[in-house]
Design a protein around this motif. Structure first.
Motif, mmCIF file in Angstrom:
data_model
loop_
_atom_site.group_PDB
_atom_site.id
_atom_site.type_symbol
_atom_site.label_atom_id
_atom_site.label_comp_id
_atom_site.label_asym_id
_atom_site.label_seq_id
_atom_site.Cartn_x
_atom_site.Cartn_y
_atom_site.Cartn_z
ATOM 1 N N UNK A 138 23.247 17.206 -9.934
ATOM 2 C CA UNK A 138 24.193 18.304 -10.115
ATOM 3 C C UNK A 138 25.592 17.704 -10.134
ATOM 4 N N UNK A 139 26.309 17.932 -11.219
ATOM 5 C CA UNK A 139 27.646 17.355 -11.406
ATOM 6 C C UNK A 139 27.619 15.841 -11.188
ATOM 7 N N UNK A 140 26.610 15.213 -11.745
ATOM 8 C CA UNK A 140 26.426 13.758 -11.710
ATOM 9 C C UNK A 140 26.121 13.220 -10.312
ATOM 10 N N UNK A 141 25.838 14.097 -9.363
ATOM 11 C CA UNK A 141 25.420 13.687 -8.025
ATOM 12 C C UNK A 141 23.916 13.878 -7.906
ATOM 13 N N UNK A 142 23.202 12.835 -7.520
ATOM 14 C CA UNK A 142 21.750 12.898 -7.428
ATOM 15 C C UNK A 142 21.322 13.827 -6.291
ATOM 16 N N UNK A 143 20.225 14.552 -6.520
ATOM 17 C CA UNK A 143 19.716 15.466 -5.504
ATOM 18 C C UNK A 143 18.288 15.127 -5.082
ATOM 19 N N UNK A 144 17.465 14.756 -6.060
ATOM 20 C CA UNK A 144 16.076 14.367 -5.774
ATOM 21 C C UNK A 144 15.794 13.054 -6.507
ATOM 22 N N UNK A 195 12.300 11.708 -2.509
ATOM 23 C CA UNK A 195 13.377 11.971 -1.549
ATOM 24 C C UNK A 195 14.168 13.203 -1.969
ATOM 25 N N UNK A 196 14.466 14.060 -1.014
ATOM 26 C CA UNK A 196 15.384 15.182 -1.218
ATOM 27 C C UNK A 196 16.617 14.958 -0.343
ATOM 28 N N UNK A 197 17.782 15.075 -0.948
ATOM 29 C CA UNK A 197 19.020 14.955 -0.171
ATOM 30 C C UNK A 197 19.367 16.322 0.422
ATOM 31 N N UNK A 198 19.512 16.353 1.727
ATOM 32 C CA UNK A 198 19.886 17.593 2.410
ATOM 33 C C UNK A 198 21.384 17.554 2.684
ATOM 34 N N UNK A 199 22.081 18.541 2.148
ATOM 35 C CA UNK A 199 23.530 18.615 2.289
ATOM 36 C C UNK A 199 23.940 19.836 3.107
ATOM 37 N N UNK A 200 25.048 19.708 3.801
ATOM 38 C CA UNK A 200 25.635 20.845 4.517
ATOM 39 C C UNK A 200 26.500 21.614 3.521
ATOM 40 N N UNK A 201 25.864 22.524 2.794
ATOM 41 C CA UNK A 201 26.546 23.279 1.755
ATOM 42 C C UNK A 201 25.751 24.540 1.454
#
Length: 447
Positions: free
Chosen positions: A233-239, A336-342
């Protein structure tokens, strides 16, 4: 062997490095800002030194204070993690001048590969396929528009010193080029202190494939397979996952050999990542090299059984690679899933604050890298990444089922997170079928 490592970072990567050092019998020094005095990495290290106020520019980016902390504690090496100073050639050079081992490549290589224009030029000369685009840096919007008009739209504007999705814009027509160039270059100047740009042909519906490499001081270079990082999302990897569902053994071998060739062309040493775009016809193109450990390094560790942090330390100490290419075996599948505080449902607004409850799932093949604990107050000053949830299964289907269960069990209370959003992505039919590309999430959000 290195006796004491100062970790010039924070959060889960600092915790990860501390644990690896502990297993190797190496003492650790944590640095922290005033906002991080109660952070987990500050509590786990053998020694902790506060290097300044909450803003990163006054603490985690203060080279003088970090090097002073290393001197004060007798640290003979510094591990920069990722982000902050990890790809700062000046910092690597200062470590060398201070007779402190920088756990990463040389300042010369960081300079060469950190500048995206210079990296493209190096790869072209080594006959590594690159995305069609400029060979030299672009300094003005007028010059850039002339190039883009000849190249044909859509194009991608990128910051030469960029990373993390900053200073990047997709331009679909000549009418919008000037605006996007100016905003991207200003963003790059604010983020990296460098507003030089370059232009590439935009490849639609491409996958983002990266190869993990290890290289020592004796000319030995190997790759540890690929990671598919297409869900962004917006060039930031998430999975991220390994291996990629889009690559067969023949293509994996070819791309892996190309990644090794690219690393050798850069005279690379230590852990790094060669990143490619893979189009719909299985043509691949070099886009950049990350001269550091990656956020998603854990999925490679799960399928290879190799501890990349330990290998980084051994290489920095001057040891030869522990493995040869024929020793590398990819076993099973990792996600891998990145968990963000958002809050994904409020335009992904960051959600710092007090963690009032935290339940971390476990079980066979489950790994969670995090610095969270109940009662921890997440500062508003840093990246929103708070945990990396990883699983390993005997195949992709099992890995998907396993991470679905982990996401369903993971509890973080007191703040907003993207756990539910990640759960929806994992359950999406196109993801399960492997029909994804770098624009997948953006298209999903528009529905």
């Amino acid at each position: 062997m290195i006796k004491k490592v100062l970790i010039a970072n924070r959060g889960e990567i600092a915790v990860r490095i501390i644990r690896a050092c502990r297993e190797m019998g190496i003492d650790t020094v944590a640095i922290c800002s005033e906002a991080d005095k109660d952070a987990l990495h500050a509590q786990l290290a053998d020694e902790t030194i506060c290097v300044g106020p909450a803003p990163a520019k006054d603490s985690y980016l203060r080279m003088d204070r970090i090097l002073s902390a290393a001197y004060a504690t007798g640290a003979d090496a510094i591990h920069p993690g990722f982000g902050f100073l990890s790809e700062n050639s000046k910092f690597a050079d200062l470590c060398k001048k201070c007779n402190i081992t920088f756990i990463g490549p040389s300042c010369e290589v960081i300079d060469k590969m950190g500048n995206k224009s210079e990296a493209r030029k190096t790869m072209m000369e080594a006959l590594v396929p690159v995305v069609p685009g400029t060979k030299e840096a672009v300094y003005s919007s007028k010059e850039g528009k002339e190039i883009a008009d000849k190249m044909g739209y859509p194009v991608m504007i990128k910051a030469s010193a960029g990373g993390g999705g900053k200073g990047m814009r997709i331009v679909t027509s000549e009418e919008e080029f000037m605006h996007h160039f100016e905003t991207a270059s200003q963003e790059a100047k604010n983020a990296f202190g460098d507003d030089t740009m370059y232009i590439e042909k935009y490849i639609a519906k491409a996958r983002h494939i990266e190869f993990q490499i290890l290289a020592d001081n004796y000319g030995n270079v190997i790759h540890l397979g690929e990671r598919d990082c297409s869900l962004q999302r917006r060039h930031q990897k998430m999975i991220e996952e390994s291996p990629s569902p889009a690559i067969d053994d023949k293509l994996r071998k070819e791309m892996g050999e190309t990644a090794v060739k690219a690393a050798k062309a850069a005279n690379y040493c230590n852990a790094g990542t060669i990143e490619f775009l893979l189009d719909e016809n299985n043509h691949y193109y070099f886009i950049e090299m990350n001269t550091r450990i990656q956020v998603e390094h854990g999925v490679t560790e799960l399928v290879t059984g190799i501890d990349l942090i330990k290998e980084q330390i051994k290489i920095a100490h001057g040891e030869k690679l522990s493995y040869k290419q024929e020793d590398i075996k990819i076993e099973g599948h990792a996600i891998e899933c990145r968990i963000n505080a958002e809050n994904p449902y409020k335009n992904f607004t960051p959600s710092p604050g007090l963690v009032t409850g935290f339940h971390m799932p476990g079980g066979k093949g489950v790994r969670i890298d995090t610095a969270l604990y109940t009662g921890y107050k997440i500062p508003a000053n840093y990246d929103s990444l708070i945990a990396k949830v990883m699983v390993h299964g005997c195949n992709r289907e099992e890995a998907i089922a396993k991470i679905r269960g982990v996401l369903g069990e993971l509890v973080v209370e007191g703040i907003d997170t993207n756990i539910d959003f990640q759960y929806q992505l994992i359950n999406n039919k196109d993801f399960k079928d492997g029909n994804i590309d770098t624009g997948f999430i953006e298209r999903l959000l528009k529905k």
